[in-house]
Structures are given as C-alpha cells and as structure tokens.
Design a protein around this motif. Sequence first.
Motif, PDB file in Angstrom:
ATOM      1  N   UNK A 106       0.997  -1.264   0.061  1.00 22.64           N
ATOM      2  CA  UNK A 106      -0.018  -0.257   0.130  1.00 22.64           C
ATOM      3  C   UNK A 106       0.811   1.277   0.083  1.00 22.64           C
ATOM      4  N   UNK A 107       2.046   1.427   1.042  1.00 21.41           N
ATOM      5  CA  UNK A 107       2.920   2.475   0.812  1.00 21.41           C
ATOM      6  C   UNK A 107       3.224   2.727  -0.571  1.00 21.41           C
ATOM      7  N   UNK A 108       3.697   1.648  -1.014  1.00 27.58           N
ATOM      8  CA  UNK A 108       4.388   2.230  -2.793  1.00 27.58           C
ATOM      9  C   UNK A 108       3.590   2.426  -3.719  1.00 27.58           C
ATOM     10  N   UNK A 109       2.036   1.768  -3.460  1.00 29.75           N
ATOM     11  CA  UNK A 109       1.044   2.181  -4.284  1.00 29.75           C
ATOM     12  C   UNK A 109       0.575   3.781  -4.007  1.00 29.75           C
ATOM     13  N   UNK A 110       0.664   4.106  -2.760  1.00 30.77           N
ATOM     14  CA  UNK A 110       0.477   5.670  -2.723  1.00 30.77           C
ATOM     15  C   UNK A 110       1.590   6.561  -3.165  1.00 30.77           C
ATOM     16  N   UNK A 111       2.640   6.005  -3.461  1.00 33.20           N
ATOM     17  CA  UNK A 111       3.777   6.824  -4.044  1.00 33.20           C
ATOM     18  C   UNK A 111       3.514   6.818  -5.652  1.00 33.20           C
ATOM     19  N   UNK A 112       2.721   6.106  -6.120  1.00 29.22           N
ATOM     20  CA  UNK A 112       2.816   6.182  -7.671  1.00 29.22           C
ATOM     21  C   UNK A 112       1.685   7.318  -8.117  1.00 29.22           C
ATOM     22  N   UNK A 113       1.878   7.505  -9.328  1.00 27.53           N
ATOM     23  CA  UNK A 113       1.245   8.703  -9.962  1.00 27.53           C
ATOM     24  C   UNK A 113       0.100   8.177 -10.629  1.00 27.53           C
ATOM     25  N   UNK A 114      -0.869   9.050 -11.058  1.00 25.71           N
ATOM     26  CA  UNK A 114      -2.259   8.811 -11.789  1.00 25.71           C
ATOM     27  C   UNK A 114      -1.862   7.993 -13.124  1.00 25.71           C
ATOM     28  N   UNK A 115      -0.867   8.700 -13.824  1.00 21.33           N
ATOM     29  CA  UNK A 115      -0.267   8.000 -14.889  1.00 21.33           C
ATOM     30  C   UNK A 115       0.380   6.550 -14.749  1.00 21.33           C
ATOM     31  N   UNK A 116       1.082   6.347 -13.665  1.00 23.34           N
ATOM     32  CA  UNK A 116       1.737   5.100 -13.564  1.00 23.34           C
ATOM     33  C   UNK A 116       0.408   4.121 -13.249  1.00 23.34           C
ATOM     34  N   UNK A 117      -0.688   4.459 -12.648  1.00 21.00           N
ATOM     35  CA  UNK A 117      -1.838   3.434 -12.256  1.00 21.00           C
ATOM     36  C   UNK A 117      -2.524   3.212 -13.625  1.00 21.00           C
ATOM     37  N   UNK A 118      -2.410   3.972 -14.721  1.00 26.95           N
ATOM     38  CA  UNK A 118      -3.116   3.745 -16.091  1.00 26.95           C
ATOM     39  C   UNK A 118      -2.383   3.575 -17.317  1.00 26.95           C
ATOM     40  N   UNK A 119      -1.155   3.331 -16.995  1.00 21.74           N
ATOM     41  CA  UNK A 119      -0.349   3.115 -18.142  1.00 21.74           C
ATOM     42  C   UNK A 119      -0.359   1.517 -18.412  1.00 21.74           C
ATOM     43  N   UNK A 120      -0.623   1.198 -19.836  1.00 20.64           N
ATOM     44  CA  UNK A 120      -1.200  -0.115 -20.044  1.00 20.64           C
ATOM     45  C   UNK A 120       0.151  -0.977 -20.303  1.00 20.64           C
ATOM     46  N   UNK A 121       0.087  -2.290 -20.078  1.00 21.61           N
ATOM     47  CA  UNK A 121       1.321  -3.118 -20.512  1.00 21.61           C
ATOM     48  C   UNK A 121       0.672  -4.408 -20.941  1.00 21.61           C
ATOM     49  N   UNK A 122       1.558  -5.362 -21.603  1.00 24.56           N
ATOM     50  CA  UNK A 122       1.140  -6.625 -22.073  1.00 24.56           C
ATOM     51  C   UNK A 122       1.464  -7.512 -20.938  1.00 24.56           C
ATOM     52  N   UNK A 123       0.381  -8.450 -20.334  1.00 28.98           N
ATOM     53  CA  UNK A 123       0.766  -9.501 -19.220  1.00 28.98           C
ATOM     54  C   UNK A 123       0.377 -10.849 -19.873  1.00 28.98           C
ATOM     55  N   UNK A 124       1.522 -11.798 -19.700  1.00 23.08           N
ATOM     56  CA  UNK A 124       1.392 -13.066 -20.185  1.00 23.08           C
ATOM     57  C   UNK A 124       0.924 -13.078 -21.759  1.00 23.08           C
ATOM     58  N   UNK A 125       1.422 -12.205 -22.318  1.00 30.20           N
ATOM     59  CA  UNK A 125       1.036 -12.206 -24.096  1.00 30.20           C
ATOM     60  C   UNK A 125      -0.301 -11.508 -24.052  1.00 30.20           C
ATOM     61  N   UNK A 126      -1.088 -11.199 -23.262  1.00 29.80           N
ATOM     62  CA  UNK A 126      -2.397 -10.506 -23.388  1.00 29.80           C
ATOM     63  C   UNK A 126      -2.363  -9.104 -23.260  1.00 29.80           C
ATOM     64  N   UNK A 127      -2.783  -8.158 -23.990  1.00 31.06           N
ATOM     65  CA  UNK A 127      -3.076  -6.493 -23.696  1.00 31.06           C
ATOM     66  C   UNK A 127      -4.387  -6.509 -22.904  1.00 31.06           C
ATOM     67  N   UNK A 128      -5.447  -7.329 -23.451  1.00 29.73           N
ATOM     68  CA  UNK A 128      -6.526  -7.187 -22.478  1.00 29.73           C
ATOM     69  C   UNK A 128      -6.859  -8.275 -21.459  1.00 29.73           C
TER      70      UNK A 128
END
Length: 166
Positions: A106-128
């Motif tokens: 939770x401490x680390x999450x609180x330090x994240x920016x709005x941008x960092x929360x919504x940046x998208x990435x591919x997980x296990x080959x899936x975008x969605x």
Amino acid sequence: MMKEIINLIEKFEQFNSWVNELEKVDEDLFFTPINEGKWTPAEIISHIIYWDRYILEELMPQMRKDAKLESVAFDVINQPASEYASSGVTKTQLIQEQIEARNHLVEVLKEKSEQEFFDTFVLNGEEIDRYSGYPHSLFNYISAFVWHDNHHKEQIETFLNKNQNS
C-alpha cells in the motif's frame, strides 16, 4: 481519476482490518481445511502474503507503459505459501506477516502517479485482461486483487460461521 485510485487503495488496505479480526479465531480452526481437499484459513492468508510480496518485488517494478510482463504460474507461489502455512508458523505470525506485506504494498501504491496507475502493458502475452475486459494496468491489476481478497474472505467467513456456531 485520482479519487478512484484513492478508493481502490483504501479497499485494498481495508483487507488488513479484516485479517486482524482473525486473531479471535481458534488456533485449531485456523489450521483446519475449509472443505475436503481445500486449503485452511492459514494457507489462504499465507497465499495472500506470498502474492502481495510477489506483486511488490517482482511485478510492480516492471509495470510500465508498453512493458511485456510474464507472471509466474500460480503454483510457483501457491505451493510454497501452502507449505509455509503448514510449517509450524503460528496464526499470530501469519496475521502479522499479512498486515506487514499489505502495508508495504500500500505504501508503494500511494507513491505512484495517476499516470503510473493507468499506463497499459502486456501481461502473459495479453493486452486485455480476460476477466475484466480492460487493458492490463496497475489499476486493473490491483482491482483484480481486491476481488481476489473478497473471494477468499467470503470463503473463510462461510467456513468460520459454519464451524464457530456448532
């Protein structure tokens, strides 16, 4: 959007209040399977500790815009978590470790920016994300874990309600 992030982090953090209540549960019951062939509440809590640590140490540092992440197979985390819960660790120890692991995350999450929360990435080959239908992001990932926490919380509460009254 920031309000949504704050609400999400609060929901994620609130799990600790519930975990703290497990101190009142009988030690034997805490180490009793919730159903035949199922985990004990201790194993479930241990499993959440291990996932919190994995998210914090392995996945979150890689969650960046357009990153390609590979998550481990569930058993890579679930098996050692289950073994740890059966290793002689006490209920109080597990509860404290869960609270510490979640607080750290939770401490680390609180330090994240709005941008960092919504940046998208591919997980296990899936975008969605196939469960939510949304693109993979830190926000979506933590939302899935709030659901995951609640799923296990309900399992444990159902088991305790059945067994504490009998």
